[in-house]
Design a protein around this motif. Structure first.
Motif, PDB file in Angstrom:
ATOM      1  N   GLY A 148       0.787  -1.226   0.000  1.00 51.37           N
ATOM      2  CA  GLY A 148       0.000   0.000   0.000  1.00 51.37           C
ATOM      3  C   GLY A 148       0.819   1.275   0.000  1.00 51.37           C
ATOM      4  O   GLY A 148       0.256   2.365   0.042  1.00 51.37           O
ATOM      5  N   LEU A 149       2.140   1.147  -0.026  1.00 49.81           N
ATOM      6  CA  LEU A 149       3.011   2.321   0.034  1.00 49.81           C
ATOM      7  C   LEU A 149       3.531   2.671  -1.358  1.00 49.81           C
ATOM      8  O   LEU A 149       4.046   1.804  -2.070  1.00 49.81           O
ATOM      9  CB  LEU A 149       4.192   2.066   0.976  1.00 49.81           C
ATOM     10  N   MET A 150       3.413   3.930  -1.710  1.00 47.31           N
ATOM     11  CA  MET A 150       3.922   4.389  -3.005  1.00 47.31           C
ATOM     12  C   MET A 150       5.452   4.474  -2.985  1.00 47.31           C
ATOM     13  O   MET A 150       6.059   4.392  -1.909  1.00 47.31           O
ATOM     14  CB  MET A 150       3.291   5.752  -3.333  1.00 47.31           C
ATOM     15  N   PRO A 151       6.074   4.630  -4.152  1.00 45.32           N
ATOM     16  CA  PRO A 151       7.544   4.610  -4.227  1.00 45.32           C
ATOM     17  C   PRO A 151       8.212   5.550  -3.242  1.00 45.32           C
ATOM     18  O   PRO A 151       7.866   6.738  -3.156  1.00 45.32           O
ATOM     19  CB  PRO A 151       7.819   5.043  -5.673  1.00 45.32           C
ATOM     20  N   GLY A 152       9.160   4.995  -2.488  1.00 47.21           N
ATOM     21  CA  GLY A 152       9.954   5.814  -1.575  1.00 47.21           C
ATOM     22  C   GLY A 152       9.341   6.035  -0.206  1.00 47.21           C
ATOM     23  O   GLY A 152      10.014   6.590   0.684  1.00 47.21           O
ATOM     24  N   MET A 153       8.087   5.637  -0.010  1.00 48.27           N
ATOM     25  CA  MET A 153       7.445   5.927   1.275  1.00 48.27           C
ATOM     26  C   MET A 153       7.987   5.016   2.374  1.00 48.27           C
ATOM     27  O   MET A 153       8.300   3.843   2.152  1.00 48.27           O
ATOM     28  CB  MET A 153       5.918   5.777   1.157  1.00 48.27           C
ATOM     29  N   ALA A 154       8.080   5.579   3.566  1.00 45.28           N
ATOM     30  CA  ALA A 154       8.559   4.821   4.717  1.00 45.28           C
ATOM     31  C   ALA A 154       7.455   3.909   5.243  1.00 45.28           C
ATOM     32  O   ALA A 154       6.266   4.230   5.131  1.00 45.28           O
ATOM     33  CB  ALA A 154       9.005   5.783   5.815  1.00 45.28           C
ATOM     34  N   THR A 155       7.864   2.788   5.813  1.00 42.60           N
ATOM     35  CA  THR A 155       6.888   1.867   6.405  1.00 42.60           C
ATOM     36  C   THR A 155       6.472   2.392   7.787  1.00 42.60           C
ATOM     37  O   THR A 155       7.161   3.235   8.380  1.00 42.60           O
ATOM     38  CB  THR A 155       7.514   0.477   6.574  1.00 42.60           C
ATOM     39  N   PRO A 156       5.378   1.885   8.311  1.00 45.51           N
ATOM     40  CA  PRO A 156       4.977   2.289   9.674  1.00 45.51           C
ATOM     41  C   PRO A 156       6.077   2.014  10.696  1.00 45.51           C
ATOM     42  O   PRO A 156       6.269   2.800  11.630  1.00 45.51           O
ATOM     43  CB  PRO A 156       3.730   1.443   9.932  1.00 45.51           C
ATOM     44  N   GLU A 157       6.789   0.900  10.523  1.00 45.53           N
ATOM     45  CA  GLU A 157       7.871   0.571  11.461  1.00 45.53           C
ATOM     46  C   GLU A 157       9.005   1.595  11.358  1.00 45.53           C
ATOM     47  O   GLU A 157       9.596   1.988  12.384  1.00 45.53           O
ATOM     48  CB  GLU A 157       8.412  -0.834  11.160  1.00 45.53           C
ATOM     49  N   GLN A 158       9.342   2.017  10.151  1.00 42.09           N
ATOM     50  CA  GLN A 158      10.399   3.022   9.981  1.00 42.09           C
ATOM     51  C   GLN A 158       9.988   4.367  10.576  1.00 42.09           C
ATOM     52  O   GLN A 158      10.809   5.066  11.177  1.00 42.09           O
ATOM     53  CB  GLN A 158      10.740   3.175   8.486  1.00 42.09           C
ATOM     54  N   LEU A 159       8.722   4.722  10.418  1.00 40.87           N
ATOM     55  CA  LEU A 159       8.246   5.971  11.007  1.00 40.87           C
ATOM     56  C   LEU A 159       8.288   5.905  12.534  1.00 40.87           C
ATOM     57  O   LEU A 159       8.682   6.880  13.205  1.00 40.87           O
ATOM     58  CB  LEU A 159       6.806   6.256  10.545  1.00 40.87           C
ATOM     59  N   ALA A 160       7.915   4.770  13.075  1.00 41.73           N
ATOM     60  CA  ALA A 160       7.948   4.620  14.535  1.00 41.73           C
ATOM     61  C   ALA A 160       9.383   4.709  15.044  1.00 41.73           C
ATOM     62  O   ALA A 160       9.650   5.338  16.088  1.00 41.73           O
ATOM     63  CB  ALA A 160       7.323   3.278  14.923  1.00 41.73           C
ATOM     64  N   SER A 161      10.305   4.111  14.329  1.00 46.12           N
ATOM     65  CA  SER A 161      11.718   4.165  14.725  1.00 46.12           C
ATOM     66  C   SER A 161      12.246   5.598  14.654  1.00 46.12           C
ATOM     67  O   SER A 161      13.010   6.029  15.532  1.00 46.12           O
ATOM     68  CB  SER A 161      12.537   3.246  13.814  1.00 46.12           C
ATOM     69  N   LEU A 162      11.837   6.325  13.629  1.00 44.48           N
ATOM     70  CA  LEU A 162      12.272   7.724  13.500  1.00 44.48           C
ATOM     71  C   LEU A 162      11.769   8.558  14.673  1.00 44.48           C
ATOM     72  O   LEU A 162      12.509   9.400  15.215  1.00 44.48           O
ATOM     73  CB  LEU A 162      11.748   8.300  12.180  1.00 44.48           C
ATOM     74  N   ARG A 163      10.557   8.327  15.097  1.00 43.64           N
ATOM     75  CA  ARG A 163       9.999   9.107  16.213  1.00 43.64           C
ATOM     76  C   ARG A 163      10.734   8.813  17.522  1.00 43.64           C
ATOM     77  O   ARG A 163      10.836   9.681  18.385  1.00 43.64           O
ATOM     78  CB  ARG A 163       8.505   8.790  16.363  1.00 43.64           C
ATOM     79  N   ARG A 164      11.240   7.604  17.651  1.00 39.41           N
ATOM     80  CA  ARG A 164      11.940   7.239  18.886  1.00 39.41           C
ATOM     81  C   ARG A 164      13.400   7.684  18.876  1.00 39.41           C
ATOM     82  O   ARG A 164      14.026   7.812  19.937  1.00 39.41           O
ATOM     83  CB  ARG A 164      11.904   5.710  19.083  1.00 39.41           C
ATOM     84  N   ALA A 165      13.947   7.908  17.690  1.00 37.19           N
ATOM     85  CA  ALA A 165      15.386   8.157  17.564  1.00 37.19           C
ATOM     86  C   ALA A 165      15.785   9.519  18.136  1.00 37.19           C
ATOM     87  O   ALA A 165      14.983  10.460  18.199  1.00 37.19           O
ATOM     88  CB  ALA A 165      15.794   8.064  16.100  1.00 37.19           C
TER      89      ALA A 165
END
Length: 217
Positions: free
Chosen positions: A136-153
């Motif tokens: 369901g993600l268009m080219p280059g889009m981050a996955t939900p897991e990657q977004l969650a990791s970014l928020r924690r970083a």
């Protein structure tokens, strides 16, 4: 034998005047109908010229609005949490530019009397797009897991993750914009797509420089 030619000032023969009047009324009626018809066509034709619900233009604007929304979200995370001035500035530029472009795209969809969303699958407007959308993600889009990791970083980890995700995001966005520019003959759509390509290509160069600094720091 000399033919008797009537003078222009001569009185019309009996029955000629009513015929001329009828011709005059008919000409005026035809003229009025033409004016009304022309006005009606002028009002209707622009509608025919606006992109349809399943057009490249509408599909691109809807998909790119969603694509941009994720970029704005990631940029806001980096802007709030990064301690690197160059990344904070870059994140602010990306957030403001792409939010403004979302405004353009949504406004044009409204002007075309089209919904901002569609039940068509993402990238349906682009031929041979099978495989471009993953989970369901268009080219280059981050996955939900990657977004969650970014928020924690935090710190260096945050900087590297943000720049890496945004680089991939820009590459996907550039690909979509280039395809829209190639497929659409709408000058406004072409202008906006070209603006996206130019801006994001320039930002990728800056991202590469910042990424080298972040990884070596």
């Amino acid at each position: 034998m000399v033919q008797d030619v009537a003078s222009p000032d001569a009185a019309p023969a009996s029955g000629e005047a009513p015929a001329l009047r009828r011709f005059g009324y008919a000409a005026v009626a035809v003229l009025l109908v033409g004016i009304l018809l022309g006005t009606a066509i002028g009002l209707v034709v622009p509608r025919f010229r606006t992109p349809a619900d399943d057009s490249v233009e509408a599909g691109f604007f809807r998909d790119m609005s969603s694509h941009h929304a994720q970029a704005v979200e990631m940029a806001m995370v980096a802007h709030a949490a990064s301690g690197t001035p160059g990344i904070v500035t870059l994140a602010a530029d990306i957030a403001t530019t792409q939010q403004a472009q979302i405004g353009y795209m949504q406004a044009w969809l409204r002007d075309w009397d089209l919904s901002p969303t569609s039940d068509q699958r993402p990238m349906a407007w682009m031929p041979d797009s099978a495989g471009s959308v993953v989970n369901g993600l268009m080219p280059g889009m981050a996955t939900p897991e990657q977004l969650a990791s970014l928020r924690r970083a935090t710190g260096k980890q945050l900087d590297v993750q943000f720049l890496t995700l945004m680089r991939a995001h820009h590459l996907g966005g550039i690909h979509m914009a280039q395809e829209a520019e190639k497929l659409s003959d709408d000058k406004d759509v072409d202008w906006l797509a070209d603006s996206m390509v130019t801006a994001q290509q320039g930002e990728i160069q800056l991202i590469d420089d910042l990424l080298k600094q972040a990884q070596s720091g």
